[in-house]
Design an enzyme around this catalytic site. Structure first.
Site, PDB file in Angstrom:
ATOM      1  N   HIS A  19     -18.278  19.760  -0.230  1.00 10.43           N
ATOM      2  CA  HIS A  19     -19.387  20.696  -0.421  1.00 10.43           C
ATOM      3  C   HIS A  19     -20.674  19.874  -0.411  1.00 10.43           C
ATOM      4  O   HIS A  19     -21.198  19.471  -1.446  1.00 10.43           O
ATOM      5  CB  HIS A  19     -19.232  21.459  -1.743  1.00 10.43           C
ATOM      6  CG  HIS A  19     -20.488  22.192  -2.125  1.00 10.43           C
ATOM      7  ND1 HIS A  19     -20.962  23.272  -1.414  1.00 10.43           N
ATOM      8  CD2 HIS A  19     -21.402  21.970  -3.100  1.00 10.43           C
ATOM      9  CE1 HIS A  19     -22.096  23.678  -1.945  1.00 10.43           C
ATOM     10  NE2 HIS A  19     -22.382  22.911  -2.970  1.00 10.43           N
ATOM     11  N   ASP A  73     -20.164  28.303   0.789  1.00 13.05           N
ATOM     12  CA  ASP A  73     -20.370  27.811   2.159  1.00 13.05           C
ATOM     13  C   ASP A  73     -19.634  28.724   3.151  1.00 13.05           C
ATOM     14  O   ASP A  73     -20.153  29.042   4.219  1.00 13.05           O
ATOM     15  CB  ASP A  73     -19.858  26.371   2.289  1.00 13.05           C
ATOM     16  CG  ASP A  73     -20.459  25.482   1.212  1.00 13.05           C
ATOM     17  OD1 ASP A  73     -21.685  25.459   1.107  1.00 13.05           O
ATOM     18  OD2 ASP A  73     -19.690  24.831   0.464  1.00 13.05           O
ATOM     19  N   GLY A  97     -20.063  22.656 -10.452  1.00 11.63           N
ATOM     20  CA  GLY A  97     -21.142  21.673 -10.665  1.00 11.63           C
ATOM     21  C   GLY A  97     -21.063  20.527  -9.665  1.00 11.63           C
ATOM     22  O   GLY A  97     -19.979  20.004  -9.393  1.00 11.63           O
TER      23      GLY A  97
HETATM   24  P1  NAX Z   1     -28.643  25.120 -14.153  1.00  8.80           P
HETATM   25  O1  NAX Z   1     -29.349  23.810 -14.270  1.00  8.80           O
HETATM   26  O2  NAX Z   1     -29.417  26.404 -14.223  1.00  8.80           O
HETATM   27  O3  NAX Z   1     -27.503  25.204 -15.263  1.00  8.80           O
HETATM   28  C1  NAX Z   1     -26.624  24.169 -15.523  1.00  8.80           C
HETATM   29  C2  NAX Z   1     -26.279  24.258 -16.982  1.00  8.80           C
HETATM   30  O4  NAX Z   1     -25.248  23.316 -17.236  1.00  8.80           O
HETATM   31  C3  NAX Z   1     -27.443  23.908 -17.910  1.00  8.80           C
HETATM   32  O5  NAX Z   1     -27.660  24.988 -18.813  1.00  8.80           O
HETATM   33  C4  NAX Z   1     -26.963  22.656 -18.614  1.00  8.80           C
HETATM   34  O6  NAX Z   1     -27.412  22.574 -19.954  1.00  8.80           O
HETATM   35  C5  NAX Z   1     -25.449  22.815 -18.529  1.00  8.80           C
HETATM   36  N1  NAX Z   1     -24.692  21.572 -18.709  1.00  8.80           N
HETATM   37  C6  NAX Z   1     -25.030  20.305 -18.300  1.00  8.80           C
HETATM   38  N2  NAX Z   1     -24.104  19.442 -18.700  1.00  8.80           N
HETATM   39  C7  NAX Z   1     -23.160  20.146 -19.370  1.00  8.80           C
HETATM   40  C8  NAX Z   1     -21.982  19.787 -20.046  1.00  8.80           C
HETATM   41  N3  NAX Z   1     -21.592  18.526 -20.143  1.00  8.80           N
HETATM   42  N4  NAX Z   1     -21.241  20.755 -20.629  1.00  8.80           N
HETATM   43  C9  NAX Z   1     -21.636  22.038 -20.569  1.00  8.80           C
HETATM   44  N5  NAX Z   1     -22.786  22.447 -19.963  1.00  8.80           N
HETATM   45  C10 NAX Z   1     -23.525  21.503 -19.368  1.00  8.80           C
HETATM   46  O7  NAX Z   1     -27.789  25.026 -12.805  1.00  8.80           O
HETATM   47  P2  NAX Z   1     -27.123  26.174 -11.951  1.00  8.80           P
HETATM   48  O8  NAX Z   1     -28.098  26.673 -10.949  1.00  8.80           O
HETATM   49  O9  NAX Z   1     -26.467  27.152 -12.843  1.00  8.80           O
HETATM   50  O10 NAX Z   1     -26.053  25.313 -11.123  1.00  8.80           O
HETATM   51  C11 NAX Z   1     -24.949  24.711 -11.755  1.00  8.80           C
HETATM   52  C12 NAX Z   1     -24.290  23.715 -10.832  1.00  8.80           C
HETATM   53  O11 NAX Z   1     -23.789  24.355  -9.678  1.00  8.80           O
HETATM   54  C13 NAX Z   1     -25.233  22.627 -10.301  1.00  8.80           C
HETATM   55  O12 NAX Z   1     -24.579  21.385 -10.353  1.00  8.80           O
HETATM   56  C14 NAX Z   1     -25.438  23.027  -8.855  1.00  8.80           C
HETATM   57  O13 NAX Z   1     -25.777  21.921  -8.051  1.00  8.80           O
HETATM   58  C15 NAX Z   1     -24.080  23.580  -8.525  1.00  8.80           C
HETATM   59  N6  NAX Z   1     -23.972  24.440  -7.349  1.00  8.80           N
HETATM   60  C16 NAX Z   1     -22.802  24.399  -6.657  1.00  8.80           C
HETATM   61  C17 NAX Z   1     -22.558  25.231  -5.596  1.00  8.80           C
HETATM   62  C18 NAX Z   1     -21.257  25.189  -4.862  1.00  8.80           C
HETATM   63  O14 NAX Z   1     -21.145  25.896  -3.860  1.00  8.80           O
HETATM   64  N7  NAX Z   1     -20.247  24.411  -5.249  1.00  8.80           N
HETATM   65  C19 NAX Z   1     -23.605  26.150  -5.101  1.00  8.80           C
HETATM   66  C20 NAX Z   1     -24.650  26.456  -6.108  1.00  8.80           C
HETATM   67  C21 NAX Z   1     -25.068  25.314  -6.976  1.00  8.80           C
HETATM   68  O15 NAX Z   1     -25.998  24.534  -6.273  1.00  8.80           O
END
Ligand code: NAX
Length: 331
Positions: free
Chosen positions: A190, A162, A134
């Site tokens: 990242h 990446d 996240g």
């Molecule tokens: P989504 O918005 O589809 O899913 C995120 C989920 O997390 C939601 O269902 C939300 O309800 C849940 N959530 C929020 N707060 C929470 C908490 N406190 N406890 C448990 N669940 C919680 O996002 P998604 O496309 O699945 O991406 C998830 C994360 O990955 C985002 O922050 C995104 O920016 C990040 N990424 C990171 C990448 C990396 O290379 N490190 C690449 C892909 C992605 O962009």
């Protein structure tokens, strides 16, 4: 064998691609039963029942117990691996305010990782491994690790997506298969300041810069292409990378859990031990090698030219400013 794996953001789009692959035998081996704990915010936790129905319907032999919870403590208790995928995305409205700025995102998600870090430190296994996906990944990991206060556990922030993007672009340019591209490091954050290192990456054993022999493309096109690839996917797909992000989670878990092949390394962000002059404790993308027995080391002695040093300086400064923005969460 049996393993407990906790995943936050279980109802999100990355998780949808990730979860079946965690219990298919592909990630933890065909001889390991996987108990999955899916963690979501209370507003969404009911949806996980549908996800669990689908996981059951996959019929994988390695499927252990499946749990859905909005309670982080219940979710991470006894976990061997914790995959922190969930976070609040940019653009969402929180307390009447639209979250647009990186600084707001840092604070909101930082708050989440405070509680999650504490719960993991107290309740996950000694020696547990934690991968933060996240965003803002590195600084969320910094907060979580600080609050976990448990040095037996290992924290990682994901840069494997990446690195995979960086390898794929080199392979395409050189007209070779992806397996020819090795030794890829994504230094730093990242974020668009990351430095995917083409000088030390190899194509069939030769420096990628030498193999491609087009310095203008490398420095002025290739690096921005990799840095901006996430945005390009969003523009094209109307949603952020999910299948490739899930794949990178699996790559990272496997890279940490298995011995790294001779001469190669993998990319993830870990707490700096001062290597390459990076301030200690900062969660920074480095080249890593794993013994496959729980220990992961930063590869030493990699040569960095002035171009690399200037890029690494930029990403270090960005991470230091992110740290400064959340310093009250690190006390
Ligand atoms: P989504 O918005 O589809 O899913 C995120 C989920 O997390 C939601 O269902 C939300 O309800 C849940 N959530 C929020 N707060 C929470 C908490 N406190 N406890 C448990 N669940 C919680 O996002 P998604 O496309 O699945 O991406 C998830 C994360 O990955 C985002 O922050 C995104 O920016 C990040 N990424 C990171 C990448 C990396 O290379 N490190 C690449 C892909 C992605 O962009």
């Amino acid at each position: 064998k049996e393993i407990n794996v906790a995943v936050t953001g279980g109802a999100g789009q990355i998780a949808y691609s990730l979860l079946p692959r965690l219990i298919s035998g592909e990630t933890f081996g065909t001889d390991t039963k996987v108990n999955l704990r899916l963690i979501e915010i209370p507003q969404v936790v009911d949806k996980l029942e549908g996800t669990i129905m689908e996981l059951v319907d996959c019929g994988f032999k390695q499927t252990g117990s499946l749990l859905a919870t909005a309670n982080i403590k219940e979710g991470v208790e006894g976990a061997h691996w914790v995959l922190l995928v969930g976070s609040i995305p940019r653009g969402i409205v929180v307390d009447g305010k639209k979250i647009e700025e990186r600084s707001d995102l840092l604070r909101i998600n930082g708050g989440i990782f405070t509680g999650q870090g504490k719960a993991i430190g107290e309740l996950a296994q000694e020696g547990a491994k934690i991968l933060v996906v996240g965003n803002p990944t590195n600084t969320n990991a910094l907060i979580g690790r600080t609050k976990s206060n448990n040095l037996s556990q290992s924290w990682f922030a994901m840069t494997a997506l990446d690195a995979n993007r960086a390898k794929a672009q080199l392979a395409e340019k050189a007209g070779v298969g992806i397996a020819s591209v090795t030794n890829m490091t994504v230094w730093g954050n990242h974020s668009p300041t990351m430095y995917p290192d083409p000088y030390n990456a190899k194509i069939d054993g030769v420096s990628a810069v030498e193999a491609i022999s087009d310095l203008d493309w490398i420095e002025n096109q290739y690096i921005p292409l990799v840095q901006q690839r996430g945005k390009a996917v969003i523009d094209a797909r109307g949603a952020s990378s999910a299948a490739s992000a899930a794949n990178a989670v699996i790559d990272t878990v496997k890279s940490v859990d298995s011995p790294t092949e001779d001469g190669n390394w993998f990319s993830a962000a870990v707490p700096s031990d001062g290597s390459y002059g990076i301030p200690e404790g900062l969660i920074f993308g480095f080249p890593l090698r794993s013994s496959g027995q729980g220990s992961v080391e930063i590869v030493q002695g990699i040569e960095l030219n002035d171009f690399a040093k200037s890029k690494i300086k930029l990403t270090t400064e960005e991470l230091l400013s992110e740290k400064e923005a959340v310093k009250d969460l690190l006390d």
